[in-house]
Every structure is written in structure tokens, then in C-alpha cells.
Design a protein around this motif. Sequence first.
Motif, PDB file in Angstrom:
ATOM      1  N   THR A 238      80.984  15.778  39.977  1.00  0.00           N
ATOM      2  CA  THR A 238      80.244  16.015  38.729  1.00  0.00           C
ATOM      3  C   THR A 238      79.950  17.495  38.559  1.00  0.00           C
ATOM      4  O   THR A 238      80.127  18.064  37.463  1.00  0.00           O
ATOM      5  CB  THR A 238      78.934  15.215  38.725  1.00  0.00           C
ATOM      6  N   HIS A 273      76.039  14.999  26.606  1.00  0.00           N
ATOM      7  CA  HIS A 273      74.820  14.559  27.285  1.00  0.00           C
ATOM      8  C   HIS A 273      74.814  15.044  28.728  1.00  0.00           C
ATOM      9  O   HIS A 273      73.797  15.578  29.216  1.00  0.00           O
ATOM     10  CB  HIS A 273      74.726  13.036  27.231  1.00  0.00           C
ATOM     11  N   ALA A 274      75.938  14.884  29.429  1.00  0.00           N
ATOM     12  CA  ALA A 274      76.021  15.321  30.827  1.00  0.00           C
ATOM     13  C   ALA A 274      75.915  16.834  30.933  1.00  0.00           C
ATOM     14  O   ALA A 274      75.253  17.364  31.832  1.00  0.00           O
ATOM     15  CB  ALA A 274      77.338  14.841  31.441  1.00  0.00           C
ATOM     16  N   LYS A 276      74.415  18.975  28.837  1.00  0.00           N
ATOM     17  CA  LYS A 276      73.057  19.428  28.549  1.00  0.00           C
ATOM     18  C   LYS A 276      72.124  19.126  29.717  1.00  0.00           C
ATOM     19  O   LYS A 276      71.230  19.928  30.042  1.00  0.00           O
ATOM     20  CB  LYS A 276      72.541  18.780  27.270  1.00  0.00           C
ATOM     21  N   ARG A 277      72.329  17.992  30.359  1.00  0.00           N
ATOM     22  CA  ARG A 277      71.507  17.656  31.517  1.00  0.00           C
ATOM     23  C   ARG A 277      71.719  18.673  32.647  1.00  0.00           C
ATOM     24  O   ARG A 277      70.788  19.023  33.374  1.00  0.00           O
ATOM     25  CB  ARG A 277      71.842  16.240  31.997  1.00  0.00           C
ATOM     26  N   HIS A 278      72.941  19.181  32.765  1.00  0.00           N
ATOM     27  CA  HIS A 278      73.273  20.114  33.848  1.00  0.00           C
ATOM     28  C   HIS A 278      72.854  21.546  33.524  1.00  0.00           C
ATOM     29  O   HIS A 278      72.267  22.244  34.367  1.00  0.00           O
ATOM     30  CB  HIS A 278      74.779  20.071  34.116  1.00  0.00           C
ATOM     31  N   GLY A 280      71.099  22.580  30.542  1.00  0.00           N
ATOM     32  CA  GLY A 280      69.912  22.763  29.719  1.00  0.00           C
ATOM     33  C   GLY A 280      70.199  23.093  28.275  1.00  0.00           C
ATOM     34  O   GLY A 280      69.262  23.410  27.523  1.00  0.00           O
ATOM     35  N   ARG A 281      71.443  23.007  27.852  1.00  0.00           N
ATOM     36  CA  ARG A 281      71.803  23.239  26.450  1.00  0.00           C
ATOM     37  C   ARG A 281      73.112  22.520  26.160  1.00  0.00           C
ATOM     38  O   ARG A 281      73.843  22.142  27.066  1.00  0.00           O
ATOM     39  CB  ARG A 281      71.911  24.722  26.137  1.00  0.00           C
ATOM     40  N   THR A 282      73.400  22.329  24.877  1.00  0.00           N
ATOM     41  CA  THR A 282      74.608  21.612  24.499  1.00  0.00           C
ATOM     42  C   THR A 282      75.835  22.498  24.715  1.00  0.00           C
ATOM     43  O   THR A 282      75.718  23.726  24.803  1.00  0.00           O
ATOM     44  CB  THR A 282      74.555  21.200  23.019  1.00  0.00           C
ATOM     45  N   ARG A 296      70.520  24.194  36.108  1.00  0.00           N
ATOM     46  CA  ARG A 296      69.286  23.586  36.605  1.00  0.00           C
ATOM     47  C   ARG A 296      69.506  23.043  38.003  1.00  0.00           C
ATOM     48  O   ARG A 296      70.591  22.683  38.371  1.00  0.00           O
ATOM     49  CB  ARG A 296      68.860  22.457  35.671  1.00  0.00           C
TER      50      ARG A 296
END
Length: 296
Positions: A238, A273-274, A276-278, A280-282, A296
Motif C-alpha cells: 500500500t 480515498h486511499a 487522501k488518507r495517506h 492528507g489531500r486529494t 502522515r
Amino acid sequence: MDVLSDVITTMRTGRPASRRLRVDAPWCYRFDPYEGAGFHILLRGTGWLLAEGAEPVPLATGDVVLVPQGSAHVLSHVPRPEGAVPLDDAEAEPEGRVEFLCGKYRLDHTRGHPLLGSLPDVVHLPAGPGRHAELRAAVDLLAAEVTGGRSGRDAVVSGLLDLLLVYMARAWFEEHPEDGWPRALRDREVAAVLEALHTEPAAPWRLEELAARVGLSRATLARRFTALTGQPPMTYLTWWRMTSAAHLLRTGEQPLTVVARQVGYGSPFAFSHAFKRHFGRTPAQFRADASPPEPR
């Protein structure tokens, strides 16, 4: 693609640069922190490399130094940094008895890979008979090209600088085969899994499939992979997909659907989604932002 080549390709943000300089004592040059990696090759004479918080490193003719994190340091004729000036202010002395080749690579450390992150702040590769023949050959070719005026010089120098980075990293890994990432690359099963993940990052890998591929149980593979790389196999996959996606977004103009597919996501929504989760932005925000964010 093999792991080291993949890592360098993903982190690189521009062309490397180099300068060959001949001087006489006294000389003392300062290198400020740099977003990339620096290197020095002492072609003639002796000197010292001084890094904050570390013992002075004596340099002899033929020694190669890599500063992989681009940290501040000084090159000097004595083991003291007083009076250091920027290398850009140095004045060449054609008859000088000390000659060195300095250069730097533009690397994005926010996409840094633990393989290069495992290197110390200063990698000193002393010259010596039979030591790192490929590195020595690249040094000799590079030293000749940077002062010559032959056609194709820029292309040759750029290619040799890329070779030099690989050879410097490879030399250190070969001298530290029992350390984490060097050991991972020498472990047959872990190396095979890494090669599979890097060759086909978009494949729908599962731990069971990877374990069967290398003839290990799931538990054994997970335990050994984690011990050597610092992450479980699927966590690493990932992370590598997101790192690769960041590289694609920054260096190319492919639509989001294409980028998503290249890193193993069937839909732009799931990828966004993945991502942004990683980060912090699109992905769109990441591509538009000129300054790379911290993961992050």
C-alpha cells in the motif's frame, strides 16, 4: 524493475549536477542542507569532511563520499570548519595540488524509500585495490568527461551521474550485508516478494499468493519480511502504491483513472480515498500543489 532502480526513479525530481575544482591550501567549503543527495570524489590530494555531530572524516585520493540525506557539511584541508565559504564562491587554481569533483542529485525525500533512508548521513567509500571496481570505473569516466569538450558531453555526464548514485549505494550495501534493507535484498524469498511487488504493483496481491510464490507459510513470510524491511508485506505494498502514485501525479499528466489503474485501484473514487488518507489531500490537490506534502 529492481527495487533500487525503482526507488531512485521515484524519488528523482530533476537532473543531477556536478563541478570539478582544483585548489591549493588553505581551502574550506560549506554545503548547506539540500533537498536531495550530495557526493564528493577526491581526485587528488587529501582533505576532511566535517558533518555536524560526527567525527571528522579523513579523505585520501580516490575516496568517494555520499551524503544521501543532503545534510549540511564542510569540506576542508584541515579537520576544522572555521572560515568555510560556499562552494559557489570558490576560485579554481589551475596548478592546485588538491582536486575534487562535487555534485548533487535532486531527490524528493517526502517520497523517500527506507532503502535509501537506511543509509547513514555520510557514506564514506575509501579507495583501495580491488574495492568496488564498477564505482571506480564510473569515477574515472566522469572525471574525464566533466572537463572535456567532446560532443555529447552533457548526455554522457548525466548518465554517468545516475550510474554513480547506484554504484555508491550498492557499494555501501555490499559492505553492510547483515543490515536490514541490504539483508532484505540478499534474502532469496524476501527479495523475490519485493521484486514481484515492484514489477507488478497493480496486481491484486494477497499474502497467501505471495507466500505460495516463494514457498513459505503466510506467518513465516510476514515475520521475515517485517523484520527485514520494517513493514508487513501488504502494508509495504500500500505504501509503495501511494509513493508511486505521487510520482506519477507530479511527473505526468495522465488522467486520474489511469493513475489509479497503474497502482492497483479499480476506481478513481477508491484511489482518491486511499491517497487522501495517506497524504492528507486529494490527488488533484497534490498535483496542483508545487510543494510536496509530508506523508502522515
